[in-house]
Design an enzyme around this catalytic site. Structure first.
Site, PDB file in Angstrom:
ATOM      1  N   GLY A 709       5.104 -14.036  81.380  1.00 10.87           N
ATOM      2  CA  GLY A 709       6.230 -14.431  80.532  1.00 10.87           C
ATOM      3  C   GLY A 709       7.439 -13.609  80.865  1.00 10.87           C
ATOM      4  N   SER A 710       8.412 -13.686  80.005  1.00  8.69           N
ATOM      5  CA  SER A 710       9.662 -13.029  80.315  1.00  8.69           C
ATOM      6  C   SER A 710       9.511 -11.523  80.393  1.00  8.69           C
ATOM      7  CB  SER A 710      10.707 -13.405  79.276  1.00  8.69           C
ATOM      8  OG  SER A 710      10.197 -13.201  77.992  1.00  8.69           O
ATOM      9  N   GLY A 712       6.501  -9.750  80.873  1.00  6.75           N
ATOM     10  CA  GLY A 712       5.342  -9.176  81.523  1.00  6.75           C
ATOM     11  C   GLY A 712       4.270 -10.209  81.774  1.00  6.75           C
ATOM     12  N   ASP A 838      11.586 -17.159  69.760  1.00  4.09           N
ATOM     13  CA  ASP A 838      11.107 -17.660  71.049  1.00  4.09           C
ATOM     14  C   ASP A 838       9.941 -18.609  70.821  1.00  4.09           C
ATOM     15  OD1 ASP A 838      11.211 -18.006  73.737  1.00  4.09           O
ATOM     16  OD2 ASP A 838      10.097 -16.187  74.249  1.00  4.09           O
TER      17      ASP A 838
END
Ligand code: NAG
Ligand code: NAG
Ligand code: NAG
Ligand code: NAG
Ligand code: NAG
Ligand code: NAG
Ligand code: NAG
Ligand code: NAG
Ligand code: NAG
Length: 897
Positions: A709-710, A712, A838
């Site tokens: 993901g953004s 990690g 998110d």
């Protein structure tokens, strides 16, 4: 005469062609300006695709030209997903009267060149990420009527020059980081109608000269650092309709004639200041009010009689020092029955006495929140309470109410929070409560309720908290109540006369953090199923008649911080696993019939944390417990002891030296390493060592990688020490913000617990094999993956047979409900509302039962209730957060900040 006409005509012709060529030249400038504007947009969106040579620029989308001279008069590109900076060339569009770039992603500063746009009437730059100061040159835009800079990252002072905008009617600069004082020059905003500047850091007082603004009807400077007294001149602006200064540090009193000088007031928000004195009778004597907020001040005396206010929606006077504990304190409530639009009536935390009047039954059926808690109110709850069918919050806690809880309460089909604790209510708990499935909190603790707990409560399947402690309840604990698997915050049944055994259904409380059933008459064995309540942090079973051994199944309650089993009839040994509970800080086993060896590790190392008094047959343990040593099981014959000693002493001595030097070396090595590799264990979670994660994930092998993901990567793994399958989220600390994201997620997950949120099992912060910082969170593994995989299956080329993934309608609906439940919990049930920011299918995970769990809290925002200000100060990153298009619309506003 004719020559004059000829001359006049030729003059006209010349003039016309001259102005034509001027316009043509101007046109060219406009086109170039627009092109340089476009050049500064980093990825021009489709909206700008019409900006090409095949069309005249007057036909470009968002551009409007004047009829005759084809000069750009309007540029309206609001909500067009533009990202980039605003080109200074915009200052060359000299005929521009409207510039609207609201709701985009513009960054950097607002160019001073805007000051050249002397015809500009509306400059709308709200909801972008502009930074730097407000350009002083805007003050040259002398025709400006509307200036909107809200929702940016602007800093510095309000430029004094703005005071010269004598035509300005609307000035909106809320939600920025502006500081400094309000310029004195604002007295010259002689046409101003609306000033909206809440949520900044403005300091100092409000200049008295503001009173000159005789056309002002909207004045809002809440959530700043303003102080001093509210200038008297402000109360003389009779045009004021909206007067809002909450969350500042104003002190002083309200003038007695305020209601006469502000006869048009509809909105009054002065809560959370230090205002004192009486509430003037004139203030509440006008009928136009829609919202009144006086909460969190230091007023004194009674609330004066209210005028009949047909449009009133909110009346909030919480914790404002009002009331004299006298019989007629609540008489102001009578006129509120005329307010048919009333939605919020908050009078809690004052000193109101008197009897709860029956009139509340006649309040608006639109009433949603009625909070009367923490006062001195007497009398009983009227049966007519059932009329208030829209109520979602009924707070009557901490008063002196008597009588019983009317059965009609079951008619409140929208009730979420029912708080009646700390009164003197008697009678039984109405079984009609089971009809209210929306309930999330039932708190009746510390009353005199009798009878048994109605099994119908088991139908309240959204309950997070059930507090019935300190009453006179009797009978068994209904198994239906223990089947409310949504219970997560608290189950409090202590200090009653409940009897029978603890039903095995208790094991369904998998999300419960706090369970107190102490000081009852419960008997039988502790059911083994209790071991399924793996979220328990506080468990009190003390003061009952539980018997039998401490169940081995409790081994799985590894989150326990506080365990009290004292004053029961428990027998058998103290299980060793209690010493393995890393978070256990307090263990009370006193006054049972436990026997055998007291363990020596974990919590048992700390005498102040463990209580074992009143058990007759315990032995061993650490020295400080002063227990007899345990008789070892295989006692050797005495004769051999001497021989063993003679051999053992010399050997032992040599051995000791050997061991000591070995230990010394080890310690030395360890302490050297420690300085470098110190694990930061101040984290709120159970920690797990890096090496355990390394082992669990096969050295973070790509075979175990299940997602990235953004911030990690996520690995699947099996923890060797307890065989549990987990998902390990490793934060990529090289990426900016990842460390913050980790802390934010930790902080958030510490306090929230809900069956539709992913549960964190462990956290790890340390250093990896290369000596780099390492941060990871370990979650329960969701066997069915993310919703994303179900909605948009990835077609892989490998030969594995992939089952086609299909969600039926019911499953889809259930997932939607689960997600909505999670969000509702985050938004409305947490102490500090949390916005996920998110939310998208890849962050919705499905467990074995296809129950959805919302995960990935790296981008969340806290919205402090007291002041929305802190939301911007806590997470300073401004701009588009999260994934475009997926943030739920309701949250988009917060996430775009
Ligand atoms: C220019 O924009 C128009 C309108 O959007 C479009 O139809 C045309 O294809 C575009 N021309 C070029 C060369 O991109
Ligand atoms: C504005 O127009 C002038 C010509 O009139 C030009 O020299 C200048 O570069 C333009 N400024 C910007 C910022 O485009
Ligand atoms: C700003 O205004 C000043 C006059 O007050 C002027 O000299 C200056 O050129 C302006 N700056 C820009 C960039 O237009
Ligand atoms: C307001 O405008 C007047 C007239 O232009 C001027 O004299 C005065 O100084 C201005 N006030 C402030 C505080 O700038
Ligand atoms: C619950 O609601 C049903 C139908 O809405 C009603 O028939 C029943 O009497 C209610 N039960 C109680 C205990 O109020
Ligand atoms: C719970 O609700 C179901 C269905 O609405 C109903 O049949 C049942 O009687 C209720 N249980 C109790 C204990 O009220
Ligand atoms: C609990 O233990 C006490 C003392 O051993 C005994 O007198 C009592 O009967 C026991 N109670 C129950 C309910 O087993
Ligand atoms: C907002 O402004 C503050 C102060 O100038 C700065 O520290 C912060 O990084 C800015 N945020 C964004 C997203 O530009
Ligand atoms: C900016 O966003 C806020 C919050 O969503 C919204 O209320 C406001 O209307 C927006 N402002 C503009 C100018 O669009």
């Amino acid at each position: 005469m004719s020559s004059f006409i000829l001359w006049f005509l030729s003059f006209q012709i010349i003039q016309h062609s001259f102005s034509f060529s001027l316009a043509r030249g101007g046109s060219e400038i406009d086109k170039l300006s627009l092109l340089s504007f476009k050049a500064q947009i980093s990825h021009p969106p489709t909206k700008l695709s019409s900006w090409n040579e095949s069309l005249h620029f007057c036909q470009w989308s968002g551009v409007t030209c004047g009829r005759q001279d084809r000069r750009v008069i309007e540029l309206d590109l609001h909500s067009s997903q533009l990202v980039g900076s605003l080109s200074p060339s915009i200052g060359n569009l000299s005929f521009l009267s409207l510039l609207s770039l609201e709701n985009n992603g513009f960054t950097n500063t607002i160019p001073q060149e805007l000051g050249r746009l002397v015809r500009l009437q509306a400059l709308l730059l709200g909801n972008n990420s502009f930074s730097g100061e407000i350009p002083a040159n805007i003050s040259h835009c002398s025709n400006l009527l509307k200036l909107n800079l809200e929702g940016n990252n602007l800093t510095g002072n309000l430029p004094a020059g703005l005071g010269s905008l004598s035509k300005l009617q609307v000035f909106n600069f809320r939600k920025n980081n502006l500081d400094g004082k309000i310029p004195l020059s604002f007295e010259n905003l002689s046409s101003i109608i609306e000033i909206e500047g809440k949520m900044n850091y403005l300091q100092g007082g409000i200049p008295n000269s503001i009173g000159k603004l005789k056309t002002l009807n909207f004045f809002s400077l809440g959530s700043n650092n303003l102080s001093g007294t509210i200038p008297p001149s402000l109360y003389n602006i009779s045009s004021l309709i909206h007067f809002s200064l909450p969350h500042n540090q104003f002190h002083g009193t309200l003038p007695p004639n305020i209601g006469l000088t502000l006869p048009n007031l509809e909105f009054l928000g002065i809560h959370d200041n230090q205002l004192s004195g009486l509430i003037p009778a004139t203030l509440l004597n006008t009928s136009k009010f829609t919202e009144i907020y006086l909460s969190y001040n230091e007023f004194t005396g009674k609330v004066p009689t209210l005028a009949s206010m047909p449009n009133l929606r909110v009346f909030s006077i919480q914790e404002s020092g009002l009331g004299n504990d006298e019989d007629d304190d609540l008489s102001f409530l009578y006129t509120l029955s005329n307010s048919s639009k009333l939605e919020v009536l908050a009078i809690d935390g004052n000193n109101f006495g008197g009897v709860l009047p029956d009139i509340i039954s006649n309040f608006s059926t639109k009433l949603k929140k009625m909070t009367f808690g923490s006062n001195q109110i007497q009398g009983s709850i009227p049966d007519g309470i059932g009329n208030l069918i829209s109520l979602d919050t009924l707070g009557l806690e901490r008063n002196h109410l008597t009588g019983s809880i009317p059965n009609s309460i079951g008619k409140l089909q929208n009730l979420v929070d029912l708080l009646l604790s700390e009164n003197r209510l008697s009678g039984s708990i109405p079984s009609s409560l089971g009809n209210i499935t929306s309930l999330m909190q039932i708190n009746f603790h510390q009353n005199s309720l009798q009878g048994s707990i109605p099994p119908s409560l088991g139908n309240c399947t959204n309950l997070l908290l059930l507090g019935l402690s300190q009453n006179h309840l009797s009978g068994p604990i209904p198994k239906e109540v223990l089947s409310i698997s949504s219970l997560s915050k608290r189950l409090g049944l202590s200090e009653n006369q409940l009897s029978g055994s603890l039903p095995f259904e208790v094991g369904k409380l998998k999300h419960l953090g706090y369970m107190d059933i102490s000081k009852n008459r419960l008997s039988g064995e502790i059911p083994a199923s209790l071991g399924s309540c793996e979220s328990l942090e506080h468990l009190s079973l003390d003061g009952n008649f539980f018997q039998g051994p401490i169940s081995e199944s409790l081994r799985s309650l590894r989150a326990l911080q506080d365990l009290n089993l004292s004053h029961n009839n428990l027998t058998g040994q103290i299980p060793k696993f209690l010493g393995d509970f890393k978070l256990l800080q307090s263990l009370d086993l006193s006054f049972n019939d436990l026997e055998g060896e007291v363990p020596m590790h974990g919590v048992f190392e700390n005498t102040s944390a463990v209580s074992i008094a009143g058990n007759k047959n315990l032995c061993g343990g650490i020295l400080q417990l002063n227990l007899p040593t345990c008789r070892s099981k295989s006692t050797k014959p005495k004769s051999s002891t001497k021989l063993t000693l003679t051999v053992a002493i010399p050997c032992g001595f040599i051995g000791l030296i050997f061991i000591a030097s070995f230990l010394f070396l080890c310690c030395l090595k360890k302490s050297l390493r420690k300085t470098k590799n110190e694990l930061s264990c101040e984290m709120p979670f159970r920690t797990v060592a890096y090496k355990d994660l390394l082992q669990a994930t096969n050295g973070f092998s790509s075979g175990n990688l299940v997602g990235a993901g953004s911030f990690g990567s996520v690995y699947k793994g099996v923890l060797a020490f307890d065989g549990v399958t987990v998902a390990v989220k490793v934060f990529n600390l090289l990426r900016e913000g990842a460390s913050k994201s980790f802390m934010r997620e930790c902080a958030a997950l510490l306090n929230i617990r809900h069956r539709n949120l992913v549960k964190v099992l462990f956290a790890c912060a340390g250093v990896d094999v290369q000596g780099n910082d390492f941060k990871a969170l370990v979650y329960e593994f969701m066997i069915n993956g993310s919703l994303e995989e179900w909605l948009h299956p990835i077609h892989t080329l490998d030969l594995e047979v992939h089952q086609p993934k299909n969600l039926n309608l019911i499953q889809r609906l259930n997932i939607a409900i689960d997600v909505a439940n999670a969000l509702d919990y985050l938004h409305n049930q947490c102490k500090m509302p949390i916005v996920h920011c998110d939310l998208k299918p890849s962050n919705v995970l499905l467990d074995g039962d296809m129950t959805a769990h919302v995960g990935d809290f790296g981008l969340l925002k806290f919205l402090s209730e007291a002041s929305c200000q802190s939301s911007s100060s806590q997470t300073s990153s401004v701009g588009l957060k999260g994934t475009v298009g997926y943030a739920a619309p309701a949250m988009a506003s917060y996430c775009w900040r």
